[in-house]
Design a protein around this motif. Sequence first.
Motif, PDB file in Angstrom:
ATOM      1  N   ILE A  51     -32.371  19.236  -3.699  1.00 50.30           N
ATOM      2  CA  ILE A  51     -32.399  20.340  -2.734  1.00 50.30           C
ATOM      3  C   ILE A  51     -31.918  21.574  -3.472  1.00 50.30           C
ATOM      4  N   LYS A  52     -32.804  22.538  -3.618  1.00 50.54           N
ATOM      5  CA  LYS A  52     -32.439  23.757  -4.344  1.00 50.54           C
ATOM      6  C   LYS A  52     -31.733  24.743  -3.415  1.00 50.54           C
ATOM      7  N   GLU A  53     -31.041  25.718  -4.015  1.00 45.58           N
ATOM      8  CA  GLU A  53     -30.263  26.712  -3.248  1.00 45.58           C
ATOM      9  C   GLU A  53     -29.421  26.019  -2.189  1.00 45.58           C
ATOM     10  N   PHE A  54     -28.738  24.975  -2.623  1.00 44.06           N
ATOM     11  CA  PHE A  54     -28.028  24.104  -1.685  1.00 44.06           C
ATOM     12  C   PHE A  54     -26.912  24.840  -0.956  1.00 44.06           C
ATOM     13  N   GLU A  58     -27.213  24.992   5.755  1.00 43.33           N
ATOM     14  CA  GLU A  58     -26.139  24.916   6.744  1.00 43.33           C
ATOM     15  C   GLU A  58     -25.321  23.635   6.602  1.00 43.33           C
ATOM     16  N   TYR A  59     -25.901  22.628   5.982  1.00 41.04           N
ATOM     17  CA  TYR A  59     -25.162  21.374   5.826  1.00 41.04           C
ATOM     18  C   TYR A  59     -24.370  21.319   4.528  1.00 41.04           C
ATOM     19  N   CYS A  60     -24.349  22.411   3.770  1.00 42.78           N
ATOM     20  CA  CYS A  60     -23.508  22.458   2.578  1.00 42.78           C
ATOM     21  C   CYS A  60     -22.044  22.553   3.030  1.00 42.78           C
ATOM     22  N   ILE A  61     -21.125  21.972   2.264  1.00 45.97           N
ATOM     23  CA  ILE A  61     -19.715  22.006   2.672  1.00 45.97           C
ATOM     24  C   ILE A  61     -18.956  23.091   1.895  1.00 45.97           C
ATOM     25  N   ASP A  62     -17.930  23.642   2.537  1.00 52.04           N
ATOM     26  CA  ASP A  62     -17.132  24.709   1.919  1.00 52.04           C
ATOM     27  C   ASP A  62     -16.561  24.287   0.576  1.00 52.04           C
ATOM     28  N   PHE A  63     -16.251  23.026   0.506  1.00 54.72           N
ATOM     29  CA  PHE A  63     -15.692  22.480  -0.726  1.00 54.72           C
ATOM     30  C   PHE A  63     -16.561  22.829  -1.946  1.00 54.72           C
ATOM     31  N   LEU A  64     -17.881  22.868  -1.746  1.00 53.44           N
ATOM     32  CA  LEU A  64     -18.773  23.172  -2.869  1.00 53.44           C
ATOM     33  C   LEU A  64     -18.931  24.665  -3.103  1.00 53.44           C
ATOM     34  N   THR A  65     -18.760  25.459  -2.043  1.00 55.13           N
ATOM     35  CA  THR A  65     -18.951  26.895  -2.241  1.00 55.13           C
ATOM     36  C   THR A  65     -17.676  27.565  -2.757  1.00 55.13           C
ATOM     37  N   ASN A  66     -16.523  26.981  -2.403  1.00 62.45           N
ATOM     38  CA  ASN A  66     -15.277  27.540  -2.929  1.00 62.45           C
ATOM     39  C   ASN A  66     -15.113  27.185  -4.402  1.00 62.45           C
ATOM     40  N   ARG A  67     -14.290  27.956  -5.063  1.00 60.20           N
ATOM     41  CA  ARG A  67     -13.969  27.657  -6.446  1.00 60.20           C
ATOM     42  C   ARG A  67     -13.128  26.378  -6.510  1.00 60.20           C
ATOM     43  N   PHE A  68     -13.415  25.529  -7.477  1.00 55.62           N
ATOM     44  CA  PHE A  68     -12.643  24.281  -7.586  1.00 55.62           C
ATOM     45  C   PHE A  68     -11.362  24.516  -8.389  1.00 55.62           C
ATOM     46  N   ALA A 131     -23.772   8.081  -9.104  1.00 54.80           N
ATOM     47  CA  ALA A 131     -23.246   8.749  -7.919  1.00 54.80           C
ATOM     48  C   ALA A 131     -24.334   8.784  -6.847  1.00 54.80           C
ATOM     49  N   ASP A 132     -23.918   8.843  -5.581  1.00 55.92           N
ATOM     50  CA  ASP A 132     -24.884   8.935  -4.489  1.00 55.92           C
ATOM     51  C   ASP A 132     -25.508  10.320  -4.426  1.00 55.92           C
ATOM     52  N   ALA A 133     -24.706  11.324  -4.818  1.00 59.38           N
ATOM     53  CA  ALA A 133     -25.231  12.688  -4.838  1.00 59.38           C
ATOM     54  C   ALA A 133     -24.566  13.436  -5.982  1.00 59.38           C
ATOM     55  N   ILE A 134     -25.316  14.327  -6.584  1.00 59.54           N
ATOM     56  CA  ILE A 134     -24.780  15.110  -7.697  1.00 59.54           C
ATOM     57  C   ILE A 134     -25.080  16.575  -7.415  1.00 59.54           C
ATOM     58  N   TYR A 135     -24.042  17.393  -7.418  1.00 59.46           N
ATOM     59  CA  TYR A 135     -24.263  18.819  -7.189  1.00 59.46           C
ATOM     60  C   TYR A 135     -23.982  19.565  -8.488  1.00 59.46           C
ATOM     61  N   VAL A 136     -25.010  20.207  -9.019  1.00 61.33           N
ATOM     62  CA  VAL A 136     -24.841  20.986 -10.241  1.00 61.33           C
ATOM     63  C   VAL A 136     -24.669  22.436  -9.826  1.00 61.33           C
ATOM     64  N   LYS A 137     -23.443  22.931  -9.995  1.00 61.31           N
ATOM     65  CA  LYS A 137     -23.130  24.256  -9.462  1.00 61.31           C
ATOM     66  C   LYS A 137     -23.937  25.352 -10.145  1.00 61.31           C
ATOM     67  N   SER A 138     -24.136  25.233 -11.455  1.00 59.36           N
ATOM     68  CA  SER A 138     -24.837  26.309 -12.166  1.00 59.36           C
ATOM     69  C   SER A 138     -26.289  26.435 -11.689  1.00 59.36           C
ATOM     70  N   ASP A 140     -27.124  25.350  -8.565  1.00 62.61           N
ATOM     71  CA  ASP A 140     -27.033  25.321  -7.107  1.00 62.61           C
ATOM     72  C   ASP A 140     -28.005  24.290  -6.522  1.00 62.61           C
ATOM     73  N   THR A 141     -28.035  23.127  -7.141  1.00 63.47           N
ATOM     74  CA  THR A 141     -28.971  22.094  -6.708  1.00 63.47           C
ATOM     75  C   THR A 141     -28.237  20.794  -6.437  1.00 63.47           C
ATOM     76  N   LEU A 142     -28.602  20.149  -5.343  1.00 65.39           N
ATOM     77  CA  LEU A 142     -28.048  18.835  -5.023  1.00 65.39           C
ATOM     78  C   LEU A 142     -29.093  17.769  -5.333  1.00 65.39           C
ATOM     79  N   TYR A 143     -28.700  16.782  -6.123  1.00 66.44           N
ATOM     80  CA  TYR A 143     -29.592  15.670  -6.438  1.00 66.44           C
ATOM     81  C   TYR A 143     -29.110  14.432  -5.714  1.00 66.44           C
ATOM     82  N   PHE A 144     -30.025  13.653  -5.216  1.00 67.96           N
ATOM     83  CA  PHE A 144     -29.640  12.391  -4.578  1.00 67.96           C
ATOM     84  C   PHE A 144     -30.821  11.442  -4.574  1.00 67.96           C
TER      85      PHE A 144
END
Lengths: 272, 180
Positions: A51-54, A58-68, A131-138, A140-144
Motif C-alpha cells: 500500500i503506497k502513501e500509507f 485513514e487506517y495508518c496509526i500515529d505510531f508510524l507517522t510520529n518520529r520514532f 513479519a506480517d507487515a513491513i512499513y518502509v518509512k522512506s 511510505d509503503t506498507l508491505y504485507f
Amino acid sequence: MNNLLAKTKGRIGSFLKVISDELIFDLPTDLDNPIEYNTDYKLEDDEWFAIKEFSEKEYCIDFLTNRFISTEYDIIPQNQYNNINYLCSYQEDIYYFQKVNNRHYVSKKLLYLNRLTITESEPIIVINEFADAIYVKSEDTLYFKKLTAISTIFKGIDTLYKEATQEDTEDFLNNDFINLGGNYDATKVKKANRKRIAMAMETISHFNREEKSSIFEYIRGYCEDLEFDENDSNFTIEAEDDLKKLLFGIEQRYYTTPLGNEKRLANSITTI
Amino acid sequence: MMNFLFRLLLTFNATSLIIVIYLVKEHFLLSNLFPKLNVFPDYISYIVYFLIPVLLTFISLFIANALDNDSMKSGDIKEVEQANNAFLPSYLGYFFVALSIPYFDTLIFIFAILFVFTFLSQTLYFNPLFLIFGYHFYYLTTDNNIKIFIITKKQLKNPSGMSFDKLKRINNFTFIDKEK
C-alpha cells in the motif's frame, strides 16, 4: 539502533519497549516487485502486497507517522507479558509488525533425559520467520502478505477486502458443510454476503477438523432456525439470510451476555 | 532484577551523604571502631567516610554499562533544559536535616524514609557526586513532547543536531549517556 516494542491489548493499550540491539526480522529480498492489494490475487511465495502513501490512509496509526524515539517508551512490565496484541520491531527506519495470537505463546512440558525430570518450560513467544507487515518509512509503503493477519493492527484496513468473486462464491457454497436448497445458488449471493464470504474463507482455512465441528456446534446453538442435518453434518442454505447467519457464525460474532444470558450478535468486532 | 538492585545502589549513593554529614557532625572517628587508627588526625576519618559514596558512585557508573540500551538521533530532541542546580535545594535540605539529627537511631529512621521516597520518586536520582565524575543533569523534551531526564558528560545547549548513541536506561524517565 534496533528496538522491539510490544503493543498491549485493550482500549488503553500502549506501545512498550521489550528489548533493544537485537535484529528480530530480516528485510525480505523480494519486496522489489510489490502487487497492489487485490483480494482475488493469489500471491506467489516471493511476492508481497503493498500500500503506497500509507501514512495518508485513514487506517495508518500515529505510531508510524510520529518520529520514532525509543526513550519515550516505557519498559514492558511483567504483568503485561501475556497481554500483547502485536510486536513491532524498529530496525533502521523500517517497522516490522508481527501479530501475536495465542498460538504464538508457547509453554511446554519438557522431559530432561539425563535427569529424567519433567519441567514446565518458561513461556515464550514464537517469532515468525517473516513479519506480517513491513512499513518502509522512506518509501511510505506498507508491505504485507495476508490482510487478515494485520487487520487488528491497522484498524479499518479490512475495508480493502473486496467481495468474493463468482468463482470463490461457488467454491464456498460447494463446501460439504453447506447444502443448497430452495433454488438458491451462487448467482443469487449479493454484495454484502460476497464480502463476508471472502473473509470467512480465510477464517475457515485456519480451522482443523475438530475446530470446524465445534464451530458448527456453536452456530447451531445460536441459529436454531438454520436447518442442520445430523447425518451429513451440513447446513441447509435457502436464502441470503441463512447464508448471512452461517457467515456470522464462522466469524464467531454470536455471544451471550454474562448477566441475563441474552443472546446477541456483534455488529463489528475489535480485538481487545 | 538487576535493574532493581542498580536503582537501590543509585538511591543509596544519592542519599548516603546524609550519613557522612551526621558522622562528621558527631565527631565519630574511625579510631572509635579501630583504636589502632588513633595515630591519624581526625580529618582522615572524614575523608574516608566521604570516599565511600564516591567509590560506590564510581562502581554504579561502571555497572551502568550493562543496562538496557537506547538512543536518540539528531532531530529527536526539541528542547533542552539544564538541571544541575535543580537538586541543590533538596540537597541542602538533606544537609540541614543531617546536621540537626540528635541521635543515631533518629538518623537511621530519617535515612530510611528519605531512601524510600527517593527510590520511589523515580526522577530523583540526583547525586551530586556525579558532578565529580564530570556528569551533568539535563531535562530533554523530545519531538513528540515527552520529557526525560539525562545524565551526560556532554555540555548541552542547542537541541538541533544533538544525538546520543549510547544511552543506558536507569528507569523509564532517567537515562545515563555512556558515550565517551
